[in-house]
Design a protein around this motif. Sequence first.
Motif, mmCIF file in Angstrom:
data_model
loop_
_atom_site.group_PDB
_atom_site.id
_atom_site.type_symbol
_atom_site.label_atom_id
_atom_site.label_comp_id
_atom_site.label_asym_id
_atom_site.label_seq_id
_atom_site.Cartn_x
_atom_site.Cartn_y
_atom_site.Cartn_z
ATOM 1 N N SER A 139 1.534 -4.217 10.543
ATOM 2 C CA SER A 139 1.900 -5.555 10.081
ATOM 3 C C SER A 139 2.085 -5.592 8.566
ATOM 4 N N ARG A 140 2.737 -6.646 8.117
ATOM 5 C CA ARG A 140 2.893 -6.872 6.677
ATOM 6 C C ARG A 140 1.514 -6.949 6.010
ATOM 7 N N GLU A 141 0.574 -7.606 6.675
ATOM 8 C CA GLU A 141 -0.768 -7.766 6.103
ATOM 9 C C GLU A 141 -1.441 -6.413 5.882
ATOM 10 N N GLU A 142 -1.260 -5.475 6.799
ATOM 11 C CA GLU A 142 -1.859 -4.149 6.638
ATOM 12 C C GLU A 142 -1.231 -3.410 5.452
ATOM 13 N N GLY A 189 -2.503 -4.969 2.298
ATOM 14 C CA GLY A 189 -3.873 -4.507 2.067
ATOM 15 C C GLY A 189 -3.896 -3.123 1.427
#
Length: 185
Positions: free
Chosen positions: A129-132, A135
């Motif tokens: 995901s974009r969030e990963e 991060g």
Amino acid sequence: MSFNSLITIDNMWSSVERVADILLSATVFYLLIVVMVRVSGKRTTGELNNFDWIITVAVGSLAASGILLKDISTLDAAAAILALAFLQYITTRWVQKSDFASRVFKAEPTLLTHRGEFLEDAMARTRISREEILGALRANGCLNLDDANWVVLETNGQLSVIPKSDRAYEEVETVSNVPAPKQVT
């Protein structure tokens, strides 16, 4: 059912003999794993590839089974651990010497971002995901997506962040084994 009914004397203490068996088995497995890693190398418990990760998880599970489960003998669990270590050693040697084995056992690194652009197809294919990715950028001190030239999903599942540079993708040695989508080249 109350909390007090879950904790009973039978549940807290089985017998002196059982505790002694557990302590002896734990010592045997500790020594076995230390010797196994020293003989077969650090890679045995490393996580350089997906198949390396398997042995790390399996060794822990087998050791715990041999230590705590009454119906699995210490020798049975030790034999299984040694068999897995041997198979992992043979596999890594085979992968070193054979392109076929390398393609079968090793995952390819995957380019996930290119100069500030998410590569959506690669992200969907790898389920990242974009969030990963964001991060991983934060963990590497990048304040913006543009601060990194590339983010790569490595063969061991880790995300590598390659800092911003003016060099072309084809000129960077560390990404030479990472297949680039058409939009990158």
